[in-house]
Structure formats: structure tokens, C-alpha cells
Design a protein around this motif. Structure first.
Motif, PDB file in Angstrom:
ATOM      1  N   PHE A 152       0.766  -1.207   0.114  1.00 29.31           N
ATOM      2  CA  PHE A 152      -0.049  -0.503   0.002  1.00 29.31           C
ATOM      3  C   PHE A 152       0.848   0.955  -0.273  1.00 29.31           C
ATOM      4  CE2 PHE A 152      -4.208  -1.852   1.583  1.00 29.31           C
ATOM      5  CZ  PHE A 152      -4.407  -2.303   0.777  1.00 29.31           C
ATOM      6  N   ILE A 153       1.582   1.239   0.487  1.00 29.60           N
ATOM      7  CA  ILE A 153       2.924   2.315   1.092  1.00 29.60           C
ATOM      8  C   ILE A 153       3.267   2.562  -0.252  1.00 29.60           C
ATOM      9  CG2 ILE A 153       4.506   3.371   2.130  1.00 29.60           C
ATOM     10  CD1 ILE A 153       3.611   2.389   5.092  1.00 29.60           C
ATOM     11  N   ALA A 154       3.643   1.380  -0.949  1.00 25.93           N
ATOM     12  CA  ALA A 154       4.683   1.552  -1.976  1.00 25.93           C
ATOM     13  C   ALA A 154       4.222   2.175  -3.536  1.00 25.93           C
ATOM     14  CB  ALA A 154       5.708   0.293  -2.526  1.00 25.93           C
ATOM     15  N   GLY A 155       2.899   1.587  -3.128  1.00 24.99           N
ATOM     16  CA  GLY A 155       1.748   2.275  -4.579  1.00 24.99           C
ATOM     17  C   GLY A 155       1.922   3.981  -4.603  1.00 24.99           C
ATOM     18  N   ILE A 156       2.006   4.890  -3.554  1.00 23.01           N
ATOM     19  CA  ILE A 156       1.810   6.059  -3.440  1.00 23.01           C
ATOM     20  C   ILE A 156       2.189   6.659  -4.374  1.00 23.01           C
ATOM     21  CG2 ILE A 156       1.642   8.209  -1.825  1.00 23.01           C
ATOM     22  CD1 ILE A 156       0.852   6.204   0.391  1.00 23.01           C
ATOM     23  N   VAL A 157       3.175   7.028  -4.118  1.00 20.95           N
ATOM     24  CA  VAL A 157       4.529   7.660  -4.933  1.00 20.95           C
ATOM     25  C   VAL A 157       4.156   7.283  -6.773  1.00 20.95           C
ATOM     26  CG1 VAL A 157       6.703   8.645  -5.653  1.00 20.95           C
ATOM     27  CG2 VAL A 157       5.715   8.078  -3.424  1.00 20.95           C
TER      28      VAL A 157
ATOM     29  N   PHE B 295       5.125  -3.065 -10.339  1.00 19.80           N
ATOM     30  CA  PHE B 295       5.524  -3.746 -11.829  1.00 19.80           C
ATOM     31  C   PHE B 295       4.344  -3.649 -12.118  1.00 19.80           C
ATOM     32  CE2 PHE B 295       6.414  -6.565 -14.446  1.00 19.80           C
ATOM     33  CZ  PHE B 295       7.077  -5.727 -15.555  1.00 19.80           C
ATOM     34  N   LEU B 296       3.539  -5.267 -11.396  1.00 21.40           N
ATOM     35  CA  LEU B 296       2.981  -5.954 -12.113  1.00 21.40           C
ATOM     36  C   LEU B 296       1.827  -5.300 -11.995  1.00 21.40           C
ATOM     37  CD1 LEU B 296       1.745  -8.596 -12.768  1.00 21.40           C
ATOM     38  CD2 LEU B 296       1.573  -9.825 -10.954  1.00 21.40           C
ATOM     39  N   ILE B 297       1.320  -4.842 -10.945  1.00 23.44           N
ATOM     40  CA  ILE B 297      -0.462  -3.124 -10.972  1.00 23.44           C
ATOM     41  C   ILE B 297      -0.268  -2.492 -12.260  1.00 23.44           C
ATOM     42  CG2 ILE B 297      -1.416  -2.035  -9.790  1.00 23.44           C
ATOM     43  CD1 ILE B 297      -1.388  -4.955  -8.285  1.00 23.44           C
ATOM     44  N   LEU B 298       0.977  -2.041 -12.286  1.00 20.76           N
ATOM     45  CA  LEU B 298       0.955  -0.989 -12.850  1.00 20.76           C
ATOM     46  C   LEU B 298       1.170  -2.117 -14.909  1.00 20.76           C
ATOM     47  CD1 LEU B 298       4.325   1.177 -12.599  1.00 20.76           C
ATOM     48  CD2 LEU B 298       1.611   2.032 -12.986  1.00 20.76           C
ATOM     49  N   MET B 299       0.958  -3.657 -14.928  1.00 22.87           N
ATOM     50  CA  MET B 299       1.049  -3.804 -16.087  1.00 22.87           C
ATOM     51  C   MET B 299      -0.769  -4.993 -16.263  1.00 22.87           C
ATOM     52  SD  MET B 299       3.689  -3.712 -17.873  1.00 22.87           S
ATOM     53  CE  MET B 299       2.546  -4.465 -19.372  1.00 22.87           C
ATOM     54  N   ILE B 300      -0.966  -4.549 -14.781  1.00 23.18           N
ATOM     55  CA  ILE B 300      -2.766  -4.776 -15.011  1.00 23.18           C
ATOM     56  C   ILE B 300      -3.081  -3.631 -14.789  1.00 23.18           C
ATOM     57  CG2 ILE B 300      -4.561  -5.599 -13.515  1.00 23.18           C
ATOM     58  CD1 ILE B 300      -2.480  -7.592 -12.452  1.00 23.18           C
ATOM     59  N   GLU B 301      -3.129  -2.077 -14.716  1.00 20.95           N
ATOM     60  CA  GLU B 301      -3.971  -1.113 -15.519  1.00 20.95           C
ATOM     61  C   GLU B 301      -3.575  -1.105 -16.908  1.00 20.95           C
ATOM     62  OE1 GLU B 301      -1.826   2.455 -13.637  1.00 20.95           O
ATOM     63  OE2 GLU B 301      -2.290   1.956 -11.786  1.00 20.95           O
ATOM     64  N   VAL B 302      -2.783  -2.037 -17.485  1.00 18.04           N
ATOM     65  CA  VAL B 302      -2.659  -1.134 -18.904  1.00 18.04           C
ATOM     66  C   VAL B 302      -3.454  -2.573 -19.812  1.00 18.04           C
ATOM     67  CG1 VAL B 302      -0.973  -1.819 -21.286  1.00 18.04           C
ATOM     68  CG2 VAL B 302       0.181  -0.439 -18.698  1.00 18.04           C
TER      69      VAL B 302
ATOM     70  N   GLY C  75      -6.930  -8.720 -14.136  1.00 19.11           N
ATOM     71  CA  GLY C  75      -5.976  -8.692 -13.299  1.00 19.11           C
ATOM     72  C   GLY C  75      -5.961 -10.090 -12.223  1.00 19.11           C
ATOM     73  N   PHE C  76      -6.890 -10.098 -11.698  1.00 20.42           N
ATOM     74  CA  PHE C  76      -6.301 -11.503 -10.745  1.00 20.42           C
ATOM     75  C   PHE C  76      -6.249 -12.414 -11.066  1.00 20.42           C
ATOM     76  CE2 PHE C  76     -10.425  -8.472  -9.018  1.00 20.42           C
ATOM     77  CZ  PHE C  76      -9.548  -8.446  -7.768  1.00 20.42           C
ATOM     78  N   SER C  77      -6.720 -13.084 -12.202  1.00 23.18           N
ATOM     79  CA  SER C  77      -6.197 -14.389 -13.399  1.00 23.18           C
ATOM     80  C   SER C  77      -5.212 -13.788 -13.782  1.00 23.18           C
ATOM     81  CB  SER C  77      -7.145 -14.550 -14.121  1.00 23.18           C
ATOM     82  OG  SER C  77      -8.947 -14.826 -13.772  1.00 23.18           O
ATOM     83  N   ILE C  78      -4.452 -12.412 -13.783  1.00 23.15           N
ATOM     84  CA  ILE C  78      -2.631 -12.608 -14.231  1.00 23.15           C
ATOM     85  C   ILE C  78      -2.673 -12.683 -13.391  1.00 23.15           C
ATOM     86  CG2 ILE C  78      -1.877 -11.067 -15.178  1.00 23.15           C
ATOM     87  CD1 ILE C  78      -3.241  -9.944 -16.779  1.00 23.15           C
ATOM     88  N   ILE C  79      -2.353 -12.560 -11.895  1.00 23.81           N
ATOM     89  CA  ILE C  79      -1.503 -12.158 -10.809  1.00 23.81           C
ATOM     90  C   ILE C  79      -1.574 -13.413 -10.788  1.00 23.81           C
ATOM     91  CG2 ILE C  79      -1.342 -12.159  -8.279  1.00 23.81           C
ATOM     92  CD1 ILE C  79      -2.936  -9.071  -8.330  1.00 23.81           C
ATOM     93  N   LEU C  80      -2.552 -14.547 -10.527  1.00 24.58           N
ATOM     94  CA  LEU C  80      -2.606 -15.768  -9.533  1.00 24.58           C
ATOM     95  C   LEU C  80      -1.938 -16.739 -11.032  1.00 24.58           C
ATOM     96  CD1 LEU C  80      -6.006 -15.315  -7.872  1.00 24.58           C
ATOM     97  CD2 LEU C  80      -3.897 -15.796  -6.607  1.00 24.58           C
TER      98      LEU C  80
END
Length: 429
Positions: A176-181, A366-373, A338-343
């Protein structure tokens, strides 16, 4: 050779099922079940029952339905409408004017919803009719919201971060903290693009009402409910007063309290929020359990270790590996949520990332950003579907409008890869 045959068989079956009308969760279950039957001597039902219990008997998982419920309550109250009214006077003097409300409102709502689709739907429901009615450029208005809506996954609290943290054994609070910046940088990137476009062509954002500083100050109270909820949820986590799960419960209480105090939710609206939460959570949990089952099966077959060893023999640099990962996730984003991609990918990708010397915490962002794409990539981009329902424009046309946001997100991925401290600096303080 045997591993290659097994891998290609599993991959072929996944492509076949996922390309059909079968649900993602059922597709994963069927492929995993069949793989155990045909390629191992392990009883598939025994493995499945263990997975079902282990994945549902987790206190951390409770955060998912709670954050979903909080977003549903906010979606069905007028708190989001007041957010638009409160931001309008503050954005009116910038080049691009009210288009920036898409960005700022999405950023603020992302900090209380945890969902990209919920952020896009809630903000879009309020901003799109106003922007189009005032003759703002259609492509810039829709494209900016498609991109800004993805912030729902990056700016904490995030449901995807919870799923990744549980699966990768990474602290959810640190995620959570890492996602702020990165979230703030991405929001600034979206707004900067709007500024540049509207400086070049001011007709994209026609002049409207003018506001005084008195008007802006009077609008501030309309921003208080969402600001209060942001501080309540995130502050309780960062201050160490609550875990992610406990903060989710605090957020639910806060959203219901605000909705009642402002008298902005009816009994019918509350019931719809409950039903919406049940439907969304059921869908997510099916995918989580099925993908976990698939991950265990892949482990039984020895594919992660073999693949890691094979890629290790290629002598790829860490940046070459990231390029391969980016291409892989863009392609997966075309067909999976996104959930399927992660797991599905984590059992294979995480060992490679660790081998290359990257921090699993960094990889989560990194993975969250790619799921945003993936959220703005056709044909299975959820934000595209949401905006299709809001505007009536075709999914492909909205994807075209979203191309600048796609490029901005990829640029941020490159930046955090070259400078990983952007992600890890704040959590390590």
C-alpha cells in the motif's frame, strides 16, 4: 521434451477455454483438474479441497469484500457527486479545465475504493455527462477517464495488492505504501498530457464559468467526506493502528456513516450495494481459488523450476527479462482480468524476478501497472466496458482514445525499472 509437451498442452487448453464463453474461474479449474488426472498420479479432488479451504480460511481475504462494499456504498450515494462539484472551481483555471477533474477525482476515489472499474464507473457517471454537455473534446475526455480510472488499482487501498501480497507473501501494508509515489506520478503524468494537449489546442477544453477564490473556498466542504475517508482508511494503516483487513472494516463503517449523515443513500441503494458486493466478491473468489488450484498443479508438474532454470541458461540481463515480462503481460491483458493474471503467472514469474535480483515488493507495483494497461487493452479491458456503457462509444474507439494513457503507464514502468527506489524508498523509511 516431456515438460515442453505438458506446457504446450496446458497453454493450448487455457487459450481454448479462455477464448470461449466459459467463465475464467471454471476454465482454470477444468484445465488444472485435467492436468492432474493425465500428467500425475495425484488425486485431483484431494488437492482441490485443500485449496478451497486454504484460500477461503484467511482473515486477510476478508479485506476484499469489505473494500468492495465500501466502494459500492460510495457509488450509490451523492458523495461522489459532491466530489465533482467541489473540484470544479479548483480545476477551472488550468489548461484543460474540467478534464482534470477526471484525474483528480479518480485519484481521490481510488484512495477509498480499491477497484479500477468502480473508480471509472463512479467518476465517469458524474463527469462524462458534464464534459460532453459542455462540448469538451470527446476523445480527450473519455481517454483521460479510461487512464485515470486505472489508478483504482495502484493507489491504496487496492484489492489487487491484497491478492498479490497474499500470493507472494509480501506485506500488504508495505505494498500500500509503495503504491503512493508511483500513483501520484502517474496522475501527474495524465494531467501533464492534458495540459500540453490543451495548450497546443485550447479548443479541446472550451471556456466555461469563471470562479473566484471565494467560490473555491466555499467548495472545500464538498471535498471533506472523501478526504475524511481517505485519512481514516490510509491513516489507520500507516499509523500502525490497523491491518489492511481492519482498515477495510473501518472504511466500510466510515462510508456508511457518511452516507447516513449526508442522507444520500436509500434502503434500496443500500440493498443494491450489498447485492453488488456479493456478486463481485463471488466472481473474484472463484477466480482466486481456481487460479490457486492451477498454481499448485503447475508446481506438481515441476514447470516453474524447469522454466526458471531454462531462462537462467539464456543469460538474459535483468532489463531483457523485464522487456519479455512487459510483452507477456500486455498480451495476457488482452484476454484475462487482473486477478487471473496475478494468480496464473506468479508461480512462474516471481522466481525469475527474484533470480534477476528484483525486490518482490517492487515487482508487485510493476505487476499492478501492467494490469492497469490491461484495463484499457481490448478486447477484455474492464475500463473500456465501463465507458462503453457510460458513453455508447465502441470498445475499440475507446481503446483508441486511451492510447496516450497506455503509453504514459508504460513510460512509468520503464522509469521504475531503471529507478526502483521510486517504489521501495518510502516503504523502507
Amino acid at each position: 521434451m516431456e515438460i515442453t509437451v505438458v506446457s504446450l498442452t496446458i497453454l493450448g487448453l487455457l487459450v481454448l477455454f479462455l477464448g470461449s464463453t466459459i467463465w475464467v474461474g471454471l476454465s482454470l479449474l477444468l484445465v488444472a483438474f485435467g492436468s492432474l488426472i493425465f500428467f500425475t498420479d495425484t488425486p485431483p479432488l484431494n488437492v482441490l479441497t485443500n485449496i478451497l479451504w486454504n484460500q477461503t480460511n484467511s482473515s486477510t481475504m476478508i479485506a476484499l469484500p469489505l473494500f468492495i462494499f465500501m466502494g459500492e456504498v460510495l457509488f450509490r450515494s451523492n458523495i461522489s457527486q459532491n466530489l465533482f462539484k467541489g473540484l470544479t472551481p479548483w480545476m477551472s483555471f488550468l489548461p484543460g479545465r474540467l478534464i482534470h477533474v477526471n484525474i483528480v477525482a479518480s485519484t481521490m476515489f481510488a484512495a477509498v475504493s480499491g477497484s479500477s472499474a468502480a473508480t471509472t464507473a463512479t467518476v465517469g457517471k458524474i463527469t462524462m455527462p458534464e464534459l460532453l454537455k459542455r462540448n469538451y473534446d470527446r476523445s480527450l475526455s473519455i481517454g483521460s477517464l479510461a487512464g485515470a480510472g486505472t489508478l483504482g488499482f495502484l493507489i491504496p487501498p487496492s484489492m489487487l495488492m491484497i491478492v498479490y501480497g497474499i500470493s507472494a507473501n509480501v506485506s500488504i501494508g508495505a505494498l500500500f505504501i509503495a503504491g503512493i509515489v508511483p500513483g501520484i506520478i502517474l496522475a501527474i503524468g495524465f494531467s501533464t498530457y492534458i495540459l500540453i494537449r490543451c495548450l497546443i489546442n485550447p479548443k479541446l477544453a472550451p471556456k466555461g464559468e469563471t470562479y473566484t477564490w471565494s467560490d473555491r473556498l466555499k467548495a472545500l466542504p464538498l471535498l471533506l467526506p472523501v478526504t475524511f475517508l481517505m485519512l481514516l482508511v490510509l491513516g489507520s494503516i500507516y499509523a500502525g493502528w490497523a491491518t489492511a483487513t481492519e482498515a477495510a472494516a473501518v472504511g466500510v463503517f466510515g462510508s456508511i456513516f457518511l452516507a447516513l449523515v449526508t442522507r444520500s443513500i436509500t434502503k434500496e441503494g443500500f440493498l443494491q450495494a450489498v447485492i453488488g458486493t456479493i456478486k463481485t466478491n463471488a466472481m473474484i473468489m472463484l477466480i482466486v481459488m481456481a487460479a490457486s488450484y492451477m498454481s499448485v498443479v503447475v508446481g506438481y508438474l515441476g514447470l516453474p523450476g524447469k522454466l526458471t532454470a531454462f531462462i537462467g541458461t539464456l543469460g538474459l540481463s535483468k532489463y531483457e527479462l523485464i522487456i519479455i515480462m512487459i510483452i507477456m503481460y500486455i498480451l495476457l491483458g488482452c484476454i484475462l482480468d487482473g486477478f487471473s493474471i496475478i494468480l496464473m503467472t506468479l508461480p512462474l514469474a516471481l522466481p525469475l524476478i527474484k533470480l534477476a535480483g528484483f525486490d518482490p515488493l517492487w515487482f508487485g507495483i510493476f505487476l499492478i501497472l501492467m494490469i492497469e494497461v490491461a484495463q484499457i487493452t481490448p478486447p477484455v479491458g474492464f475500463n473500456l466496458f465501463v465507458l462503453n456503457g457510460l458513453t455508447g462509444d465502441s470498445v475499440l474507439k475507446i481503446a483508441k482514445y486511451s492510447l496516450p494513457s497506455f503509453i504514459i503507464i508504460i513510460l512509468l514502468v520503464v522509469v521504475i525499472t531503471v529507478y526502483p527506489g521510486i517504489v521501495t524508498w518510502v516503504p523502507n523509511l
